[in-house]
Design a protein around this motif. Structure first.
Motif, short mmCIF file in Angstrom:
data_model
loop_
_atom_site.label_atom_id
_atom_site.label_comp_id
_atom_site.label_asym_id
_atom_site.label_seq_id
_atom_site.Cartn_x
_atom_site.Cartn_y
_atom_site.Cartn_z
N ARG A 107 0.83 -1.21 0.00
CA ARG A 107 0.00 0.00 0.00
C ARG A 107 0.86 1.26 0.00
NH1 ARG A 107 -2.73 -0.98 -2.64
NH2 ARG A 107 -3.66 -2.97 -2.62
N ARG A 108 2.00 1.20 0.69
CA ARG A 108 2.94 2.33 0.77
C ARG A 108 4.25 1.91 0.11
NH1 ARG A 108 2.11 4.25 6.99
NH2 ARG A 108 0.46 5.75 6.53
N VAL A 109 4.48 2.42 -1.09
CA VAL A 109 5.68 2.02 -1.83
C VAL A 109 6.71 3.15 -1.83
CG1 VAL A 109 4.49 0.35 -3.28
CG2 VAL A 109 4.71 2.68 -4.08
N ALA A 110 7.94 2.79 -1.49
CA ALA A 110 9.03 3.75 -1.51
C ALA A 110 9.78 3.60 -2.83
CB ALA A 110 9.98 3.51 -0.33
N LEU A 111 9.77 4.68 -3.60
CA LEU A 111 10.46 4.72 -4.88
C LEU A 111 11.56 5.78 -4.78
CD1 LEU A 111 7.31 4.70 -7.21
CD2 LEU A 111 8.61 2.74 -6.36
N PHE A 112 12.42 5.85 -5.77
CA PHE A 112 13.43 6.90 -5.79
C PHE A 112 13.26 7.72 -7.06
CE2 PHE A 112 15.31 3.07 -7.57
CZ PHE A 112 15.93 3.51 -8.73
N GLN A 140 -3.57 3.43 -6.75
CA GLN A 140 -3.86 4.15 -5.50
C GLN A 140 -2.95 3.74 -4.34
OE1 GLN A 140 -8.12 3.55 -5.27
NE2 GLN A 140 -8.45 5.37 -6.54
N LYS A 141 -1.69 3.53 -4.66
CA LYS A 141 -0.69 3.28 -3.63
C LYS A 141 -0.15 4.62 -3.15
CE LYS A 141 0.78 -1.14 -5.62
NZ LYS A 141 0.17 -2.03 -4.66
N GLU A 142 0.22 4.69 -1.90
CA GLU A 142 0.86 5.90 -1.39
C GLU A 142 2.33 5.82 -1.80
OE1 GLU A 142 0.80 8.57 2.61
OE2 GLU A 142 0.89 6.40 2.90
N ILE A 143 2.81 6.85 -2.49
CA ILE A 143 4.20 6.87 -2.97
C ILE A 143 5.05 7.66 -1.99
CG2 ILE A 143 5.75 7.55 -4.83
CD1 ILE A 143 3.29 7.35 -6.73
N LEU A 144 6.15 7.06 -1.58
CA LEU A 144 7.10 7.70 -0.69
C LEU A 144 8.43 7.83 -1.40
CD1 LEU A 144 6.36 5.45 2.43
CD2 LEU A 144 5.22 7.58 1.80
N ILE A 145 9.19 8.86 -1.05
CA ILE A 145 10.53 9.03 -1.60
C ILE A 145 11.51 9.31 -0.45
CG2 ILE A 145 9.79 9.75 -3.91
CD1 ILE A 145 10.48 12.65 -3.03
N PRO A 146 12.79 9.02 -0.68
CA PRO A 146 13.77 9.18 0.39
C PRO A 146 14.21 10.62 0.61
CG PRO A 146 14.84 8.33 -1.56
CD PRO A 146 13.37 8.41 -1.88
N ASP A 165 5.84 -0.15 3.17
CA ASP A 165 5.78 -1.61 3.31
C ASP A 165 6.51 -2.29 2.16
OD1 ASP A 165 3.79 -1.31 1.31
OD2 ASP A 165 2.16 -1.68 2.70
N TYR A 166 6.94 -1.49 1.18
CA TYR A 166 7.66 -2.01 0.01
C TYR A 166 8.64 -0.94 -0.45
CZ TYR A 166 8.09 -4.55 -4.47
OH TYR A 166 8.54 -5.26 -5.56
N ILE A 167 9.90 -1.32 -0.61
CA ILE A 167 10.92 -0.36 -1.06
C ILE A 167 11.58 -0.86 -2.33
CG2 ILE A 167 13.08 0.83 -0.50
CD1 ILE A 167 12.44 0.50 2.46
N VAL A 168 11.63 -0.02 -3.35
CA VAL A 168 12.42 -0.28 -4.54
C VAL A 168 13.78 0.38 -4.28
CG1 VAL A 168 12.65 0.03 -7.03
CG2 VAL A 168 10.39 -0.41 -6.04
N VAL A 169 14.79 -0.47 -4.15
CA VAL A 169 16.11 -0.05 -3.71
C VAL A 169 17.01 0.23 -4.92
CG1 VAL A 169 18.10 -0.66 -2.28
CG2 VAL A 169 15.83 -1.53 -1.67
#
Length: 175
Positions: A44-49, A69-75, A112-116
């Motif tokens: 639901r909360r995906v961390a992208l760069f 409709q995922k919440e997008i997070l960035i570093p 809850d999910y990070i694309v590293v």
């Protein structure tokens, strides 16, 4: 075996020389593999760069995440080589000292999910990043899912170090 610094330099040169067409074509195939996984679907909360010009182009993934409709997070990089993730707002970004776009007013949100990101990966899923250790420090206590997307030439043999953190899923055009 070459040093991490030598590997970084070599990968950056390969990425600079890679054609935009080749990048776009491979990126689309790789991203479609990632978004077809259970881990992606359940997140639901995906961390992208936000990629630099030479990095893997995640632009299509931002669109897919938004459509799903995922919440997008960035570093956001912090002092003492720490990092947090904050909600992505394309209208509230600033350039960091590294030249990377980051949130202006970050409020820490746990993904809850990070694309590293990175420059090279081995078969076990360990990576060589840009050398700051931000992601390894963050991932040391992270309990969610992780993935990386990269071009075939970025898959190489190297021995990970004790502080390196393995990425759970790796996607290239080879699988």
């Amino acid at each position: 075996m070459e040093s991490k610094a030598e590997t970084r330099k070599k990968m950056i040169n390969f990425l600079i020389k890679m054609s935009k067409n080749d990048k776009k074509e491979q990126s689309q195939k790789i991203i479609s593999k990632l978004v077809s996984t259970d881990n992606w679907h359940k997140s639901r909360r995906v961390a992208l760069f936000l990629p630099t010009e030479i990095e893997f182009d995640l632009t299509p993934l931002f669109k897919i995440a938004r459509n799903e409709q995922k919440e997008i997070l960035i570093p956001k990089c912090l002092p003492q080589r720490k990092m947090l993730f904050s909600v992505y707002d394309p209208n509230a970004l600033e350039k960091s000292t590294f030249g990377i776009l980051e949130p202006k007013n970050p409020k820490a949100v746990t993904p809850d999910y990070i694309v590293v990101p990175g420059l090279a990966w081995n078969k076990a899923g360990y990576r060589i990043g840009f050398g700051g250790g931000y992601y390894d420090r963050y991932l040391a206590d992270f309990t969610g899912k992780t993935a990386s997307v990269f071009y075939n030439f970025q898959s190489i043999d190297f021995k990970e170090e004790s502080h390196d953190i393995m990425v759970q899923e790796c996607f290239t055009t080879q699988q």
